[in-house]
Design a protein around this motif. Sequence first.
Motif, PDB file in Angstrom:
ATOM      1  N   MET A 145      35.096  43.364  48.957  1.00  0.00           N
ATOM      2  CA  MET A 145      36.145  43.657  50.232  1.00  0.00           C
ATOM      3  C   MET A 145      35.074  43.423  51.572  1.00  0.00           C
ATOM      4  O   MET A 145      35.228  42.914  52.445  1.00  0.00           O
ATOM      5  CB  MET A 145      36.103  45.452  49.994  1.00  0.00           C
ATOM      6  CG  MET A 145      36.720  46.150  50.695  1.00  0.00           C
ATOM      7  SD  MET A 145      38.552  45.584  50.511  1.00  0.00           S
ATOM      8  CE  MET A 145      39.130  46.702  51.268  1.00  0.00           C
ATOM      9  N   GLU A 146      33.604  44.076  51.595  1.00  0.00           N
ATOM     10  CA  GLU A 146      32.982  43.260  52.415  1.00  0.00           C
ATOM     11  C   GLU A 146      32.854  42.305  53.146  1.00  0.00           C
ATOM     12  O   GLU A 146      33.144  41.741  54.126  1.00  0.00           O
ATOM     13  CB  GLU A 146      31.637  43.763  52.529  1.00  0.00           C
ATOM     14  CG  GLU A 146      30.256  44.387  53.513  1.00  0.00           C
ATOM     15  CD  GLU A 146      31.107  44.491  54.167  1.00  0.00           C
ATOM     16  OE1 GLU A 146      30.945  45.233  55.477  1.00  0.00           O
ATOM     17  OE2 GLU A 146      31.154  46.010  53.275  1.00  0.00           O
ATOM     18  N   THR A 147      33.731  41.720  52.188  1.00  0.00           N
ATOM     19  CA  THR A 147      33.658  39.663  52.436  1.00  0.00           C
ATOM     20  C   THR A 147      35.062  39.482  53.558  1.00  0.00           C
ATOM     21  O   THR A 147      34.964  38.746  54.155  1.00  0.00           O
ATOM     22  CB  THR A 147      33.853  38.413  51.293  1.00  0.00           C
ATOM     23  OG1 THR A 147      32.492  39.131  50.411  1.00  0.00           O
ATOM     24  CG2 THR A 147      33.786  37.224  52.021  1.00  0.00           C
ATOM     25  N   ILE A 148      35.729  39.848  52.916  1.00  0.00           N
ATOM     26  CA  ILE A 148      37.150  39.869  53.457  1.00  0.00           C
ATOM     27  C   ILE A 148      36.953  40.562  54.871  1.00  0.00           C
ATOM     28  O   ILE A 148      37.249  39.931  55.871  1.00  0.00           O
ATOM     29  CB  ILE A 148      38.685  40.539  53.045  1.00  0.00           C
ATOM     30  CG1 ILE A 148      38.658  40.165  51.253  1.00  0.00           C
ATOM     31  CG2 ILE A 148      39.982  40.989  53.878  1.00  0.00           C
ATOM     32  CD1 ILE A 148      39.835  41.054  50.655  1.00  0.00           C
ATOM     33  N   LYS A 149      36.321  42.112  55.111  1.00  0.00           N
ATOM     34  CA  LYS A 149      36.322  41.974  56.458  1.00  0.00           C
ATOM     35  C   LYS A 149      35.238  41.380  57.249  1.00  0.00           C
ATOM     36  O   LYS A 149      35.773  41.333  58.749  1.00  0.00           O
ATOM     37  CB  LYS A 149      35.300  44.000  56.772  1.00  0.00           C
ATOM     38  CG  LYS A 149      36.420  44.652  55.878  1.00  0.00           C
ATOM     39  CD  LYS A 149      35.656  46.066  56.306  1.00  0.00           C
ATOM     40  CE  LYS A 149      35.726  47.663  55.439  1.00  0.00           C
ATOM     41  NZ  LYS A 149      35.271  48.294  55.407  1.00  0.00           N
ATOM     42  N   ILE A 196      34.974  38.216  57.161  1.00  0.00           N
ATOM     43  CA  ILE A 196      36.381  37.187  57.351  1.00  0.00           C
ATOM     44  C   ILE A 196      37.166  36.980  58.933  1.00  0.00           C
ATOM     45  O   ILE A 196      36.992  36.522  59.396  1.00  0.00           O
ATOM     46  CB  ILE A 196      37.245  36.117  55.453  1.00  0.00           C
ATOM     47  CG1 ILE A 196      36.166  35.928  55.924  1.00  0.00           C
ATOM     48  CG2 ILE A 196      38.365  35.604  56.669  1.00  0.00           C
ATOM     49  CD1 ILE A 196      36.660  35.765  54.099  1.00  0.00           C
ATOM     50  N   PHE A 197      37.524  38.470  59.023  1.00  0.00           N
ATOM     51  CA  PHE A 197      38.713  39.033  59.566  1.00  0.00           C
ATOM     52  C   PHE A 197      38.007  39.486  60.519  1.00  0.00           C
ATOM     53  O   PHE A 197      38.148  38.428  61.858  1.00  0.00           O
ATOM     54  CB  PHE A 197      38.963  40.167  59.152  1.00  0.00           C
ATOM     55  CG  PHE A 197      40.208  40.315  58.120  1.00  0.00           C
ATOM     56  CD1 PHE A 197      41.704  39.146  58.970  1.00  0.00           C
ATOM     57  CD2 PHE A 197      40.551  40.981  57.064  1.00  0.00           C
ATOM     58  CE1 PHE A 197      43.086  38.912  57.459  1.00  0.00           C
ATOM     59  CE2 PHE A 197      41.734  41.166  56.222  1.00  0.00           C
ATOM     60  CZ  PHE A 197      43.018  39.682  57.173  1.00  0.00           C
ATOM     61  N   ASP A 200      36.383  37.573  66.617  1.00  0.00           N
ATOM     62  CA  ASP A 200      35.825  37.028  67.507  1.00  0.00           C
ATOM     63  C   ASP A 200      36.078  36.241  67.477  1.00  0.00           C
ATOM     64  O   ASP A 200      36.194  34.594  68.703  1.00  0.00           O
ATOM     65  CB  ASP A 200      34.055  36.630  67.387  1.00  0.00           C
ATOM     66  CG  ASP A 200      34.089  38.158  66.438  1.00  0.00           C
ATOM     67  OD1 ASP A 200      34.525  38.831  67.032  1.00  0.00           O
ATOM     68  OD2 ASP A 200      32.747  38.071  65.591  1.00  0.00           O
ATOM     69  N   GLY A 201      36.619  34.310  67.234  1.00  0.00           N
ATOM     70  CA  GLY A 201      36.818  33.002  67.296  1.00  0.00           C
ATOM     71  C   GLY A 201      38.204  32.860  68.089  1.00  0.00           C
ATOM     72  O   GLY A 201      38.311  32.449  69.166  1.00  0.00           O
ATOM     73  N   LEU A 202      38.686  34.381  67.668  1.00  0.00           N
ATOM     74  CA  LEU A 202      40.023  34.659  68.395  1.00  0.00           C
ATOM     75  C   LEU A 202      39.833  34.316  70.205  1.00  0.00           C
ATOM     76  O   LEU A 202      40.239  33.862  71.137  1.00  0.00           O
ATOM     77  CB  LEU A 202      41.198  35.626  68.476  1.00  0.00           C
ATOM     78  CG  LEU A 202      42.196  34.404  66.961  1.00  0.00           C
ATOM     79  CD1 LEU A 202      43.088  35.900  66.605  1.00  0.00           C
ATOM     80  CD2 LEU A 202      43.355  33.670  66.887  1.00  0.00           C
ATOM     81  N   LEU A 203      38.957  35.550  70.076  1.00  0.00           N
ATOM     82  CA  LEU A 203      38.903  36.103  71.620  1.00  0.00           C
ATOM     83  C   LEU A 203      37.851  35.192  72.257  1.00  0.00           C
ATOM     84  O   LEU A 203      38.471  35.106  73.645  1.00  0.00           O
ATOM     85  CB  LEU A 203      37.399  37.543  71.449  1.00  0.00           C
ATOM     86  CG  LEU A 203      38.206  38.761  70.826  1.00  0.00           C
ATOM     87  CD1 LEU A 203      37.773  39.734  71.217  1.00  0.00           C
ATOM     88  CD2 LEU A 203      39.136  39.612  72.000  1.00  0.00           C
ATOM     89  N   ILE A 204      36.897  34.384  71.199  1.00  0.00           N
ATOM     90  CA  ILE A 204      36.054  33.375  71.931  1.00  0.00           C
ATOM     91  C   ILE A 204      37.631  32.371  72.899  1.00  0.00           C
ATOM     92  O   ILE A 204      36.996  31.659  73.736  1.00  0.00           O
ATOM     93  CB  ILE A 204      35.123  32.291  71.731  1.00  0.00           C
ATOM     94  CG1 ILE A 204      34.166  33.478  71.094  1.00  0.00           C
ATOM     95  CG2 ILE A 204      34.733  30.905  72.148  1.00  0.00           C
ATOM     96  CD1 ILE A 204      32.967  33.297  69.450  1.00  0.00           C
ATOM     97  N   GLY A 205      38.366  32.085  72.018  1.00  0.00           N
ATOM     98  CA  GLY A 205      38.933  30.726  72.165  1.00  0.00           C
ATOM     99  C   GLY A 205      39.682  31.416  73.480  1.00  0.00           C
ATOM    100  O   GLY A 205      40.221  30.804  74.712  1.00  0.00           O
ATOM    101  N   ILE A 206      40.591  32.735  73.436  1.00  0.00           N
ATOM    102  CA  ILE A 206      42.032  32.922  74.289  1.00  0.00           C
ATOM    103  C   ILE A 206      41.273  32.977  75.716  1.00  0.00           C
ATOM    104  O   ILE A 206      40.815  32.487  76.956  1.00  0.00           O
ATOM    105  CB  ILE A 206      42.136  34.066  74.417  1.00  0.00           C
ATOM    106  CG1 ILE A 206      42.984  34.597  72.461  1.00  0.00           C
ATOM    107  CG2 ILE A 206      42.638  34.746  75.275  1.00  0.00           C
ATOM    108  CD1 ILE A 206      43.617  35.795  72.468  1.00  0.00           C
TER     109      ILE A 206
END
Length: 139
Positions: A1-5, A7-8, A13-19
């Motif tokens: 579960m910790e791994t999925i959190k 990843i999300f 973070d990647g989306l925010l940096i990209g935007i």
Amino acid sequence: METIKMIFKKIGDGLLIGIGAGLTAGIIFAIVSQMMIQQMWDQEADTIERTIISDHREVDRNGITVILGTIKNNSENSLRSLTVKADLYDENGTFVKQCSEYVSNLHAYKQSNFEIECKRCDGNKTVEHSSYKIYASGF
């Protein structure tokens, strides 16, 4: 579960940096584009001011007014798209019609002849007038 959190979180973070990067690039592009366009318009306006229209005269060809003349580019910049316009006026000085002719690629310090045919939209004779004013516009 910790791994999925994790990843999300990385995706978020990647989306925010990209935007953020996209918005920044867009703003920079808009500013640079506007500056380049303004510089181009200023240069073209200066070049058009340096054009000289000479030897213009009005002739009648079967009831259609034709204005013949010469235009010279008296600057170091070529003109890609230039329009020579003639405004026709009646005896009271009231504007009655505008005629124009396109002149392309008028190179630096070169001249070109032009012929402006002033006829009505229906192809019949020219609108009655008593004078004209001639000038260049374009970029």
